[in-house]
Design a protein around this motif. Structure first.
Motif, PDB file in Angstrom:
ATOM      1  N   ASP A  30      -5.664   4.475   9.539  1.00  0.00           N
ATOM      2  CA  ASP A  30      -6.795   3.456   9.676  1.00  0.00           C
ATOM      3  C   ASP A  30      -7.466   2.998   8.233  1.00  0.00           C
ATOM      4  O   ASP A  30      -7.525   1.774   7.907  1.00  0.00           O
ATOM      5  CB  ASP A  30      -8.076   4.122  10.370  1.00  0.00           C
ATOM      6  N   ASP A  31      -7.342   4.143   7.316  1.00  0.00           N
ATOM      7  CA  ASP A  31      -7.618   3.518   5.834  1.00  0.00           C
ATOM      8  C   ASP A  31      -6.636   2.710   5.513  1.00  0.00           C
ATOM      9  O   ASP A  31      -7.051   1.762   4.543  1.00  0.00           O
ATOM     10  CB  ASP A  31      -7.564   5.147   5.029  1.00  0.00           C
ATOM     11  N   ASP A  37      -6.393  -4.855   4.589  1.00  0.00           N
ATOM     12  CA  ASP A  37      -6.956  -6.035   4.809  1.00  0.00           C
ATOM     13  C   ASP A  37      -7.921  -6.391   3.547  1.00  0.00           C
ATOM     14  O   ASP A  37      -8.301  -7.782   3.285  1.00  0.00           O
ATOM     15  CB  ASP A  37      -8.288  -5.718   6.066  1.00  0.00           C
ATOM     16  N   LEU A  38      -8.690  -5.379   3.054  1.00  0.00           N
ATOM     17  CA  LEU A  38      -9.603  -5.723   1.716  1.00  0.00           C
ATOM     18  C   LEU A  38      -8.566  -6.354   0.606  1.00  0.00           C
ATOM     19  O   LEU A  38      -8.942  -7.337   0.219  1.00  0.00           O
ATOM     20  CB  LEU A  38     -10.049  -4.600   1.346  1.00  0.00           C
ATOM     21  N   GLU A  39      -7.419  -5.873   0.605  1.00  0.00           N
ATOM     22  CA  GLU A  39      -6.559  -6.678  -0.437  1.00  0.00           C
ATOM     23  C   GLU A  39      -6.014  -7.909  -0.313  1.00  0.00           C
ATOM     24  O   GLU A  39      -6.150  -8.714  -1.112  1.00  0.00           O
ATOM     25  CB  GLU A  39      -5.240  -5.521  -0.694  1.00  0.00           C
ATOM     26  N   HIS A  86      -4.610   2.306  -4.080  1.00  0.00           N
ATOM     27  CA  HIS A  86      -5.204   3.228  -3.094  1.00  0.00           C
ATOM     28  C   HIS A  86      -4.124   3.191  -2.042  1.00  0.00           C
ATOM     29  O   HIS A  86      -3.762   4.020  -1.324  1.00  0.00           O
ATOM     30  CB  HIS A  86      -6.592   2.632  -2.782  1.00  0.00           C
ATOM     31  N   ILE A  87      -3.588   1.831  -1.719  1.00  0.00           N
ATOM     32  CA  ILE A  87      -2.509   1.628  -0.596  1.00  0.00           C
ATOM     33  C   ILE A  87      -1.355   2.879  -0.930  1.00  0.00           C
ATOM     34  O   ILE A  87      -0.927   3.344  -0.221  1.00  0.00           O
ATOM     35  CB  ILE A  87      -1.984   0.420  -0.468  1.00  0.00           C
ATOM     36  N   ASP A  88      -0.901   2.764  -2.272  1.00  0.00           N
ATOM     37  CA  ASP A  88       0.057   3.518  -2.822  1.00  0.00           C
ATOM     38  C   ASP A  88      -0.274   5.065  -2.594  1.00  0.00           C
ATOM     39  O   ASP A  88       0.570   5.846  -2.163  1.00  0.00           O
ATOM     40  CB  ASP A  88       0.472   3.382  -4.262  1.00  0.00           C
ATOM     41  N   GLU A  89      -1.548   5.195  -2.721  1.00  0.00           N
ATOM     42  CA  GLU A  89      -1.836   6.725  -2.530  1.00  0.00           C
ATOM     43  C   GLU A  89      -2.059   7.161  -1.123  1.00  0.00           C
ATOM     44  O   GLU A  89      -1.429   8.291  -0.886  1.00  0.00           O
ATOM     45  CB  GLU A  89      -3.213   6.880  -2.994  1.00  0.00           C
ATOM     46  N   ILE A  90      -2.288   6.224  -0.250  1.00  0.00           N
ATOM     47  CA  ILE A  90      -2.087   6.492   1.248  1.00  0.00           C
ATOM     48  C   ILE A  90      -0.876   7.032   1.785  1.00  0.00           C
ATOM     49  O   ILE A  90      -0.581   7.693   2.463  1.00  0.00           O
ATOM     50  CB  ILE A  90      -2.818   5.289   2.091  1.00  0.00           C
TER      51      ILE A  90
END
Length: 131
Positions: A30-31, A37-39, A86-90
């Motif tokens: 979900d995150d 979407d934000l990116e 943050h995507i990479d962290e997820i």
């Protein structure tokens, strides 16, 4: 390799149950979608700002709105870069979930507290090492 070494750990050091793993993965997915979407929106803002200035003969010094436009573009670009990290962290957290290291600090190897994982499910560091 023992099952304990390949199963993600709960805050108490025991392996996560299948249900806990599924909940963690669902939260990360979900995150991930929200962040992608934000990116996408931020990259669109950056592209729109560039397009709006294309062909303009005014530079940012002469245009009273130029400084604001440049600042907004830089801010949107910085936010887009932050969302990419943050995507990479997820994605890395999902790999840790698959490999059994989720919930363990990548620096010291200690268990990351449940409240920290609840607040930052993609974190790779305990509070001590994150500081």
């Amino acid at each position: 390799m023992s099952a304990e070494l390949t199963s993600p750990k709960a805050d108490n050091g025991r392996p996560l149950t299948t249900q806990q793993q599924l909940r963690k993965r669902a939260r990360l997915v979900d995150d991930l979608q929200e962040t992608r979407d934000l990116e996408s929106r931020l990259r669109g803002d950056v592209a729109a700002g560039i397009a709006s200035r294309r062909g303009s003969t005014n530079d940012e010094v002469d245009d009273p709105e130029g400084a604001n436009t440049a600042f907004e573009g830089a801010q949107s670009n910085a936010m887009a870069q932050h969302t990419r990290r943050h995507i990479d962290e997820i994605l890395a957290a999902m790999v840790r979930l698959d490999t059994g290291t989720y919930g363990l600090c990548e620096h010291c190897g200690s268990a990351i507290s449940k409240p920290r994982l609840d607040a930052r499910p993609a974190t790779a560091f305990c509070i001590s090492c994150a500081a």
